[in-house]
Design a protein around this motif. Structure first.
Motif, short mmCIF file in Angstrom:
data_model
loop_
_atom_site.label_atom_id
_atom_site.label_comp_id
_atom_site.label_asym_id
_atom_site.label_seq_id
_atom_site.Cartn_x
_atom_site.Cartn_y
_atom_site.Cartn_z
N ALA A 137 79.92 -35.96 51.40
CA ALA A 137 80.03 -34.60 50.49
C ALA A 137 80.84 -34.61 49.47
O ALA A 137 80.44 -33.63 48.69
CB ALA A 137 80.24 -33.58 51.72
N ALA A 138 81.69 -35.50 49.43
CA ALA A 138 82.81 -35.50 48.42
C ALA A 138 82.33 -36.22 47.13
O ALA A 138 82.91 -36.44 46.37
CB ALA A 138 84.18 -35.90 48.86
N LEU A 139 81.37 -37.08 47.24
CA LEU A 139 81.00 -37.90 46.30
C LEU A 139 80.75 -37.30 44.99
O LEU A 139 81.31 -37.76 43.68
CB LEU A 139 79.96 -38.97 46.72
N PRO A 180 86.43 -28.92 44.26
CA PRO A 180 86.36 -28.68 45.97
C PRO A 180 86.24 -30.04 46.51
O PRO A 180 85.46 -30.89 46.14
CB PRO A 180 85.47 -27.95 46.09
N GLY A 181 86.88 -30.06 47.71
CA GLY A 181 86.59 -31.10 48.59
C GLY A 181 87.32 -32.55 48.56
O GLY A 181 87.23 -33.54 48.92
N LEU A 182 88.47 -32.31 47.74
CA LEU A 182 89.38 -33.43 47.41
C LEU A 182 90.74 -33.25 47.58
O LEU A 182 91.11 -32.21 47.69
CB LEU A 182 89.10 -33.79 45.98
N ARG A 183 91.62 -34.30 47.96
CA ARG A 183 93.03 -34.22 48.25
C ARG A 183 93.68 -35.54 47.40
O ARG A 183 93.21 -36.37 47.23
CB ARG A 183 93.27 -34.24 49.59
N ILE A 219 89.19 -34.52 54.12
CA ILE A 219 88.99 -34.42 55.46
C ILE A 219 90.13 -34.93 56.17
O ILE A 219 90.91 -35.66 55.81
CB ILE A 219 87.50 -34.91 55.95
N ASP A 220 90.14 -34.75 57.53
CA ASP A 220 90.97 -35.06 58.20
C ASP A 220 90.84 -36.40 58.56
O ASP A 220 90.45 -36.89 59.80
CB ASP A 220 91.50 -34.29 59.76
#
Length: 521
Positions: free
Chosen positions: A361-363, A419-422, A436-437
């Motif tokens: 989903a983060a791609l 969204p969706g990144l760290r 995600i964890d």
């Protein structure tokens, strides 16, 4: 008992309140509020339903501290039986509305600030600098519209990548404490979920806000000798000085405290006695030396031959931040399991790759981040943007020290806006990953389970060199053996490793003892 410590492998960010935590400006605010309210109450016509006694320290702590100036005016006056209209931002200073009195308070505060200056708490600066050394992000939070002015006078503005203050709150129409909106906005800008961040607060309203926001650790700082008030507000732990806060977790030690695995072989080998080892190895900096150009990294002929021998004695896997196809192409040893992209992709010997669906989903966000970061860092000499399938790396090994902050800040800023990144950090690199964890430790355990390599007769042995390998070292800390491959770039950071070695050659020698050839003593 809750430990007074920040775990740099879990807490990816720490959010600091400013007044009373970083700077001794809480006393200036208290004096400004007292000057405002004492004058207002003295000039207001007395009535039996109103209490016109002078403003006290208890009034400051319970009704004003940590709140927006408008909410502070309303809350305090309500406690004295006085009701005023809220007004609006266009009200003149001194007008009999919450906005008008709040502006007058600001005038009092700026005057006192200019006269007395902003005193910095040394224990706070020391903690912030230590967090940075452990790659923990920091933000400053304040209900005050004078936050930037205070930080500038105090000379500590450069310590914080994110600032969320009264000006930001007004622009975004964020409610003040005890609502958690200010803290949540700071965490969003850092790209860190509240469940992986800590908050340091000295005000009851701030502690309540952090608790309501779901932050992993709410640390109450009581410089006034009244710890019960912060505990009652929801602080996990209360300290009287930030010198009491350590950056570690039980089981971690400094690299300088870790014994050499070959020198202390008898002590190290006891952890594996009677169990078959499963070797799980990082690639860059562990099996192969770090190069200025990541594309030039390769296994030496000697190391490849040694790994091939090890495969004949026990299961061997390589876990790398590189793409799976990249790491398989560089290892080129038959019978080895490989995990790429920090474990988001996995393949057994000769197997088709298996990807973690949650990372897919983060791609799209990674695609956008790659375009933006490449454009942002194009003018920075030596910066290298390296796209992997499930990660985006910005290398600054060849960047001038003066430009390193620009590389790191650009990555953090882009991460906060997508969204969706760290963000995660390694040796001379900052990376964007799916939020995600998931980490090398989770990947290691997944690989073991997928390969059927679990059980009381097996001992996981992980070797890595980088800060990003600490999740895997932590994963094997209880039931296996962790080895850290030392480098001059490491400094004296914390680690979960049980032992150390100096370089790939010494690692191969140690691994050969851990998994000796048949018939060896």
């Amino acid at each position: 008992m809750v430990a007074t410590s920040i775990d740099p492998l879990f807490h990816r960010a720490v959010l600091f309140d400013m007044d009373g935590v970083l700077t001794n400006t809480a006393r200036l605010h208290s004096a400004a509020w007292k000057g405002l309210f004492d004058q207002y109450l003295a000039e207001r016509s007395p009535t039996p339903s109103e209490d016109h006694r002078p403003f006290t320290d208890d009034d400051y702590r319970h009704h004003v501290d940590g709140k927006s100036r408008v909410d502070g005016v309303l809350d305090f006056l309500h406690s004295r039986g006085i009701g005023l209209p809220r007004g609006d931002v266009g009200d003149e200073a001194g007008e009999e509305t919450a906005h008008g009195l709040g502006k007058l308070k600001d005038e009092h505060f700026r005057r006192v600030l200019d006269e007395q200056g902003a005193e910095v708490f040394a224990d706070a600066v020391s903690l912030v600098e230590s967090l940075h050394q452990h790659h923990v992000a920091t933000a400053v939070i304040s209900a005050s519209r004078n936050c930037s002015r205070v930080l500038e006078q105090a000379g500590i503005g450069h310590l914080f990548g994110v600032r969320v203050d009264g000006v930001v709150a007004a622009e975004l129409e964020l409610p003040g404490k005890p609502d958690p909106a200010l803290f949540l906005e700071a965490a969003r800008r850092l790209g860190v979920p509240p469940a992986r961040a800590a908050v340091v607060e000295d005000a009851e309203a701030g502690v309540a806000a952090a608790r309501a926001g779901g932050f992993a650790l709410v640390l109450g700082l009581d410089r006034a000798g009244l710890p019960r008030r912060l505990a009652d507000a929801g602080a996990d732990v209360v300290v009287s000085s930030l010198d009491e806060v350590t950056i570690a977790a039980p089981g971690q030690r400094r690299l300088s405290e870790i014994p050499d695995g070959l020198v202390h072989w008898n002590e190290i080998s006891s952890r594996l006695r009677g169990r078959r080892p499963v070797l799980l190895l990082d690639f860059d900096g562990t099996l192969a030396p770090i190069r200025k150009d990541p594309a030039q990294v390769s296994l030496s002929v000697r190391t490849r031959a040694a790994v091939q021998e090890l495969v004949q004695r026990c299961p061997v896997a390589v876990i790398s931040g590189r793409d799976l196809s990249d790491v398989r192409g560089r290892v080129r040893v038959e019978g080895v399991w490989c995990a790429g992209s920090h474990g988001f992709e996995l393949a057994g010997p000769g197997d088709d790759p298996i990807a973690q669906e949650a990372g897919e989903a983060a791609l799209p966000a990674l695609d956008v981040a790659e375009q933006r970061l490449s454009a942002e860092l194009a003018p920075v000499a030596g910066a290298l943007v390296d796209r992997k399938r499930f990660a985006l790396a910005a290398h600054y090994r060849n960047v001038s020290p003066a430009d390193v902050d620009r590389v790191v800040s650009a990555a953090r800023q882009i991460c906060s806006e997508l969204p969706g990144l760290r963000v995660t950090h390694g040796r001379k690199v900052v990376e964007l990953l799916p939020d995600i964890d998931w980490n090398k430790g989770r990947a290691l355990r997944w690989l073991l389970e997928r390969a059927g390599l679990t059980g009381p007769d097996l001992a996981p042995v992980f070797a890595g060199d980088d800060y990003t390998d600490e999740d895997a070292l932590r994963e094997v800390h209880e039931d296996g053996l962790g080895i850290v491959v030392l480098s001059v770039e490491h400094g004296d950071r914390l680690t979960w490793a049980h032992c150390s070695v100096d370089g790939a050659d010494r690692l191969i020698e140690l691994l050969s003892r851990i998994a000796p050839p048949p018939g060896a003593p």
